[in-house]
Design a protein around this motif. Structure first.
Motif, mmCIF file in Angstrom:
data_model
loop_
_atom_site.group_PDB
_atom_site.id
_atom_site.type_symbol
_atom_site.label_atom_id
_atom_site.label_comp_id
_atom_site.label_asym_id
_atom_site.label_seq_id
_atom_site.Cartn_x
_atom_site.Cartn_y
_atom_site.Cartn_z
ATOM 1 N N LEU A 167 0.673 -1.187 0.015
ATOM 2 C CA LEU A 167 -0.066 0.028 -0.019
ATOM 3 C C LEU A 167 0.728 1.302 0.052
ATOM 4 C CD1 LEU A 167 -2.668 -1.058 2.548
ATOM 5 C CD2 LEU A 167 -2.986 -0.859 0.134
ATOM 6 N N GLY A 168 1.957 1.171 0.335
ATOM 7 C CA GLY A 168 2.958 2.216 0.291
ATOM 8 C C GLY A 168 4.546 2.029 0.210
ATOM 9 N N SER A 169 5.430 2.955 0.193
ATOM 10 C CA SER A 169 6.801 2.589 0.195
ATOM 11 C C SER A 169 7.317 2.315 1.740
ATOM 12 C CB SER A 169 7.369 3.806 -0.338
ATOM 13 O OG SER A 169 8.773 3.759 -0.386
ATOM 14 N N LEU A 170 7.768 1.192 1.516
ATOM 15 C CA LEU A 170 8.349 0.737 3.020
ATOM 16 C C LEU A 170 9.365 1.505 3.374
ATOM 17 C CD1 LEU A 170 7.063 -1.235 4.959
ATOM 18 C CD2 LEU A 170 8.389 -3.124 3.895
ATOM 19 N N ASP A 171 10.393 1.583 2.190
ATOM 20 C CA ASP A 171 11.691 2.122 2.504
ATOM 21 C C ASP A 171 11.659 3.530 2.960
ATOM 22 O OD1 ASP A 171 13.362 0.037 2.193
ATOM 23 O OD2 ASP A 171 14.189 0.969 0.294
ATOM 24 N N ALA A 187 9.694 -6.595 -0.568
ATOM 25 C CA ALA A 187 8.325 -6.288 0.168
ATOM 26 C C ALA A 187 7.405 -7.139 -0.277
ATOM 27 C CB ALA A 187 7.916 -4.655 -0.404
ATOM 28 N N THR A 188 6.742 -7.438 0.686
ATOM 29 C CA THR A 188 5.528 -8.562 0.729
ATOM 30 C C THR A 188 4.450 -8.418 1.297
ATOM 31 O OG1 THR A 188 7.650 -10.065 0.770
ATOM 32 C CG2 THR A 188 5.496 -11.161 1.014
ATOM 33 N N ASP A 189 3.267 -8.742 0.675
ATOM 34 C CA ASP A 189 1.877 -8.626 1.457
ATOM 35 C C ASP A 189 1.839 -10.068 2.009
ATOM 36 O OD1 ASP A 189 1.782 -6.033 0.414
ATOM 37 O OD2 ASP A 189 -0.056 -6.721 -1.112
ATOM 38 N N GLY A 190 1.420 -9.692 3.134
ATOM 39 C CA GLY A 190 1.170 -11.246 3.879
ATOM 40 C C GLY A 190 0.448 -11.135 5.309
ATOM 41 N N ALA A 191 -0.096 -12.341 5.646
ATOM 42 C CA ALA A 191 -0.933 -12.521 6.818
ATOM 43 C C ALA A 191 -0.544 -14.156 7.481
ATOM 44 C CB ALA A 191 -2.500 -12.235 6.788
ATOM 45 N N ALA A 192 -0.541 -13.990 8.679
ATOM 46 C CA ALA A 192 -0.235 -15.514 9.308
ATOM 47 C C ALA A 192 -1.101 -15.725 10.714
ATOM 48 C CB ALA A 192 1.060 -15.652 9.818
ATOM 49 N N ALA A 193 -1.565 -16.755 10.649
ATOM 50 C CA ALA A 193 -2.314 -17.204 12.058
ATOM 51 C C ALA A 193 -1.763 -18.442 12.639
ATOM 52 C CB ALA A 193 -3.832 -17.283 11.737
ATOM 53 N N GLY A 239 13.049 -18.532 4.080
ATOM 54 C CA GLY A 239 13.411 -17.328 4.988
ATOM 55 C C GLY A 239 12.654 -15.915 4.561
ATOM 56 N N ALA A 240 13.022 -14.964 5.300
ATOM 57 C CA ALA A 240 12.452 -13.547 5.192
ATOM 58 C C ALA A 240 13.431 -13.194 3.696
ATOM 59 C CB ALA A 240 12.890 -12.746 6.376
ATOM 60 N N LEU A 241 14.435 -13.842 3.426
ATOM 61 C CA LEU A 241 15.046 -13.173 2.137
ATOM 62 C C LEU A 241 14.111 -13.410 0.887
ATOM 63 C CD1 LEU A 241 18.721 -14.013 2.316
ATOM 64 C CD2 LEU A 241 17.712 -12.030 1.989
ATOM 65 N N THR A 242 12.970 -14.070 0.957
ATOM 66 C CA THR A 242 12.215 -14.450 -0.085
ATOM 67 C C THR A 242 10.670 -13.748 0.203
ATOM 68 O OG1 THR A 242 11.811 -16.828 0.533
ATOM 69 C CG2 THR A 242 13.749 -16.327 -1.142
ATOM 70 N N SER A 243 10.446 -13.961 1.634
ATOM 71 C CA SER A 243 9.093 -13.690 2.031
ATOM 72 C C SER A 243 9.005 -12.654 3.113
ATOM 73 C CB SER A 243 8.190 -14.641 1.879
ATOM 74 O OG SER A 243 6.734 -14.365 2.151
ATOM 75 N N ASP A 244 8.700 -11.524 3.231
ATOM 76 C CA ASP A 244 8.800 -10.623 4.436
ATOM 77 C C ASP A 244 7.975 -9.705 4.525
ATOM 78 O OD1 ASP A 244 10.094 -9.468 6.572
ATOM 79 O OD2 ASP A 244 11.765 -8.164 5.362
ATOM 80 N N PRO A 245 6.718 -10.238 4.932
ATOM 81 C CA PRO A 245 5.393 -9.207 5.164
ATOM 82 C C PRO A 245 5.779 -8.644 6.654
ATOM 83 C CG PRO A 245 4.868 -11.530 5.562
ATOM 84 C CD PRO A 245 6.425 -11.686 4.973
ATOM 85 N N LEU A 246 5.982 -7.383 6.577
ATOM 86 C CA LEU A 246 6.371 -6.879 7.825
ATOM 87 C C LEU A 246 5.290 -7.067 8.890
ATOM 88 C CD1 LEU A 246 8.524 -4.557 8.927
ATOM 89 C CD2 LEU A 246 6.643 -3.114 8.407
ATOM 90 N N MET A 247 5.546 -7.255 10.088
ATOM 91 C CA MET A 247 4.473 -7.625 11.183
ATOM 92 C C MET A 247 4.261 -9.176 11.322
ATOM 93 S SD MET A 247 4.586 -4.299 11.953
ATOM 94 C CE MET A 247 4.135 -4.504 13.393
ATOM 95 N N ALA A 248 4.636 -9.816 10.261
ATOM 96 C CA ALA A 248 4.127 -11.133 10.252
ATOM 97 C C ALA A 248 5.289 -12.134 10.182
ATOM 98 C CB ALA A 248 3.079 -11.507 9.215
ATOM 99 N N THR A 249 6.288 -11.426 9.611
ATOM 100 C CA THR A 249 7.454 -12.328 9.276
ATOM 101 C C THR A 249 8.124 -13.245 10.297
ATOM 102 O OG1 THR A 249 8.372 -10.537 7.776
ATOM 103 C CG2 THR A 249 10.006 -12.168 7.963
ATOM 104 N N GLY A 250 8.240 -12.404 11.607
ATOM 105 C CA GLY A 250 8.709 -13.277 12.769
ATOM 106 C C GLY A 250 7.935 -14.317 13.099
ATOM 107 N N LEU A 251 6.529 -14.240 13.163
ATOM 108 C CA LEU A 251 5.450 -15.213 13.587
ATOM 109 C C LEU A 251 5.717 -16.252 12.379
ATOM 110 C CD1 LEU A 251 3.165 -16.129 15.476
ATOM 111 C CD2 LEU A 251 1.658 -15.223 13.756
#
Lengths: 387, 349
Positions: free
Chosen positions: B113-117, B204-210, B299-311
């Motif tokens: 939705l925006g520019s992460l950098d 930059a990645t769009d993502g969600a996790a549960a 890993g995060a090098l290929t998929s990094d949805p901020l706020m969900a990456t760690g989970l």
């Protein structure tokens, strides 16, 4: 209570005002240092830090826990940042209590703050504009006013109740050393004649927008007796959230608040809150909400909340004192406000509330509310250790 | 301490998610995580999540997630404005209190939705650092340079790491990745922020996790192979880069120690390294030897949805226990510039 016993052993606040000369780090650190001093502890004593604040959009700064790790003595320790709408200060303090209850840490510092002078909260809340989603358009007052009307219609409360509650809170605020623009000469007439902002909410029935921070040190029993003041034992805590836009929800008497109160009382062993709770600090952003929340919290019969205000039962020397500190009329630094309510409840049972102390307060309720009356965090604190 | 286990996990990640809005992306992972746990929304005692208002440009954006999580009429609930791995920590603490047995944790970030950098320049010290507008990749590059200067690795080795993660990502249906580049191709990429290139920094990645976690009483009833949480801890370092040695991560080391990582060998580790050199730092800080498989998910090098990456790191590590391919795994999450704040969790079958 669940798990290990926890107690509030240190409390610190900053004055609520526009603190243009203070950085966020200075503001939060000032509250934390006061809490540590009250607890007779130093930074080295603290095991973990729990931080809370309202939306980053309010002050235009993301992830404050990164840079505040230094100012709050968290380097080498855990720091976690809670964000649950206006109730966040309550949730933050309760998370700190949970760390002790769970047996994970013994001495936890919890800090909540807002620096609203950095932005425009009415814009940040009312902005919205996301497609297919309702917004608060006219800011918080525009959202809450119709629900006050619904309460008035439901209970037959007379028009002057909002003025009476604001008059009581503004007189109490003048006794609170941290209050935003305290006015000991405030009159009923001044409130009555103040401009109508969101009918039926007048200007002086509305909380100010403040900068401020609150901090508490929460420990297990073995660390509870270092300070000069006795501990406030955390007897029961509870949190509830409900969906803001569910069509069937009761926004005047929200089930989330009612259930949170029920759970906190049950944990605290309180069976008759009206008789047993000595005083309460409630999250009342617009004065009318006191009448609604005392009912929602079970501190008055349904439909009877406004009568407490009309008879003066809600005064510091009344039968059910509410918002002895002045509540949000003494200042609203949203991120800190919920924690201040919980802290002020603890101050009452520790006997450290000064000019706004309720004589002999032994059991007090602290209440935080957020969102569209949809987030609740409450605790019952007592001067006596839970059994 | 009560025995608590991860019993279910689901994620949905795309380079750009266009099928729904920033909240709708959460529906599928939540439904799948609940189905995987065999629990209904009503059977969940506690919900909490991690998300960020700035990604959406809306204060209190997380309030709408309650409609997906399903708290009606009301439920005990919380939220952290951190990576959802910290929401998981909060949920684990809550279950340790004794009166809550099940928790649903969610994390989401629709970064397209925006520019992460640009956005992340607001996440550093607002008085001394933010006026310089440092984006996270440029800050990470300072760490990478320090590591190269110390002789701890070479640029070619960073390219090797990135190439290996991309090969793994192609095989992971949860990662939106079509073709693995070779290390030679990666070395030919222009610098994004020297010495980091496109492939040695995360997309930059769009993502969600549960995720669903539960106390032993529930976990053993509903889950065939629960991933038991044997240790969890998080620690922060100082914020200012100038007072830190960027070639090490002291906070990650302490968190791993307190999580009991060294007690027995770790078979699989999912570490939250958005930049290839951070794997090198973390491998040492977490005490991971050559026998430990690092980031088999990509890993995060290929998929990094901020706020969900760690989970997602926790979920991917737990999934190795669910599927029986590992008995003892480690998951790591990070936040803040140059690995400032680190969470470590050890799970066993």
């Amino acid at each position: 209570m669940s798990g290990r016993i926890a107690a509030v052993v240190g409390i610190g606040q900053t004055r609520l005002a526009r603190r243009l000369h203070m950085s966020i780090a200075e503001l939060t650190r000032a509250a934390a240092l006061r809490a540590l001093a009250d607890a007779h502890m130093t930074w080295d004593d603290i095991d973990a830090v729990v931080l809370g604040k309202t939306p980053d959009v309010f002050d235009g700064h993301l992830f404050p826990e990164y840079f505040l790790a230094d100012a709050l003595g968290a380097v080498g320790k855990p720091i976690i940042r809670i964000h649950t709408a206006g109730s966040v200060g309550g949730h933050t303090a309760i998370q700190a209590a949970h760390l002790v209850n769970a047996g994970v840490f013994d001495k936890v510092l919890t800090v909540a703050y807002a620096k609203e002078s950095e932005g425009d909260i009415n814009w940040a809340v009312g902005g919205g504009g996301l497609p297919f989603y309702s917004t608060l358009v006219a800011g918080p007052g525009g959202y809450f006013a119709p629900h006050i009307r619904a309460y008035m219609r439901r209970t037959g409360a007379p028009d002057h109740i909002g003025i009476k509650i604001a008059y009581k809170d503004r007189r109490n605020a003048a006794k609170n050393p941290y209050a935003h623009n305290p006015d000991p000469d405030i009159t009923y007439e001044a409130i009555e004649s103040s401009p109508m902002l969101w009918d039926p909410i007048r200007y002086f029935e509305t909380c100010p927008s403040s900068d401020g921070a609150c901090a508490m040190v929460i420990t297990d029993e073995s660390n509870a007796h270092r300070g000069a003041h006795p501990p406030a034992w955390i007897r029961g805590t509870a949190c509830r959230s409900e969906p803001s836009t569910a069509p069937r929800r009761d926004t005047v008497d929200p089930i989330g608040g009612r259930e949170a109160a029920k759970e906190a009382y049950a944990k605290a062993g309180v069976s008759d809150p009206i008789a047993e709770i000595d005083c309460a600090e409630l999250y009342v952003p617009f004065s009318w909400y006191e009448a609604m929340w005392v009912e929602n919290m079970g501190l008055a019969d349904i439909g009877g909340g406004w009568r407490n205000a009309d008879t003066g039962a809600n005064e510091i020397d009344g039968a059910m004192p509410i918002n002895m500190s002045g509540g949000l009329m003494s200042g609203n630094a949203t991120g800190a406000t919920g924690m201040i309510r919980l802290a002020e409840a603890a101050m009452q049972v520790r006997g450290q509330a000064g000019d706004h102390q309720v004589d002999g307060a032994r059991l007090a309720l602290g209440h935080a509310m957020g969102g569209a009356s949809s987030y609740f965090a409450v605790w019952v604190v007592g001067s006596e250790k839970p059994a | 301490m009560r025995d608590v286990a991860v019993i279910s996990f689901a994620q949905l990640c795309r380079r750009e998610y266009t099928e729904g809005n920033d909240i709708e992306i959460l529906i599928e992972p939540v439904n799948r995580a609940l189905a995987g746990a065999g629990l209904t929304r009503a059977e969940i005692d506690f919900t909490t999540g991690g998300s960020n208002d700035f990604l959406v440009g809306q204060a209190f954006s997380f309030v709408r997630a309650l409609d997906v999580v399903g708290v009606y009429p009301c439920k005990e609930d919380s939220h952290v404005e951190m990576d959802a791995a910290w929401a998981l920590y909060e949920a684990w603490v809550r279950i340790q209190c004794g009166d809550v047995d099940t928790a649903l944790i969610w994390g989401l970030g629709k970064t397209s939705l925006g520019s992460l950098d640009e956005l992340m320049t607001l996440s550093v010290d607002p008085y001394y650092m933010a006026p310089l507008c440092p984006d996270p990749t440029s800050l990470a590059a300072i760490g990478a340079r320090a590591l190269l200067d110390a002789g701890a690795c070479t640029e070619a080795e960073l390219a090797d790491i990135a190439a290996a993660r991309q090969r793994a990502a192609v095989d992971n249906p949860a990662v939106d990745w079509d073709r693995a580049r070779t290390a030679t191709e990666i070395m030919a990429e222009p610098y994004r922020a020297a010495p980091l290139r496109a492939s040695t920094s995360s997309p930059a990645t769009d993502g969600a996790a549960a995720m669903v976690i539960a106390a032993a009483e529930v976990a053993t009833r509903v889950c065939e192979r629960p991933a038991w949480i044997r240790g969890i801890d998080h620690r922060t370092d100082a914020h200012a880069l100038g007072v830190r040695d960027l070639t090490i991560s002291e906070s990650a080391r302490v968190a791993a120690e307190r999580a009991g990582a060294a007690a027995r060998p770790i078979e699989v580790a999912e570490v939250h390294a958005a930049y290839a050199h951070e794997e090198v730092v973390l491998r040492r800080a977490l005490g991971l030897g050559v026998d430990t498989a690092i980031n088999p998910s990509g890993g995060a090098l290929t998929s990094d949805p901020l706020m969900a990456t760690g989970l997602i790191r926790v979920g991917e590590a737990a999934s190795r226990i669910f599927d029986g391919t590992a008995h003892r795994v480690l998951a790591h999450a990070t936040a803040g510039p140059c690995l400032q704040n680190n969470l470590v969790m050890v799970m066993e079958a």
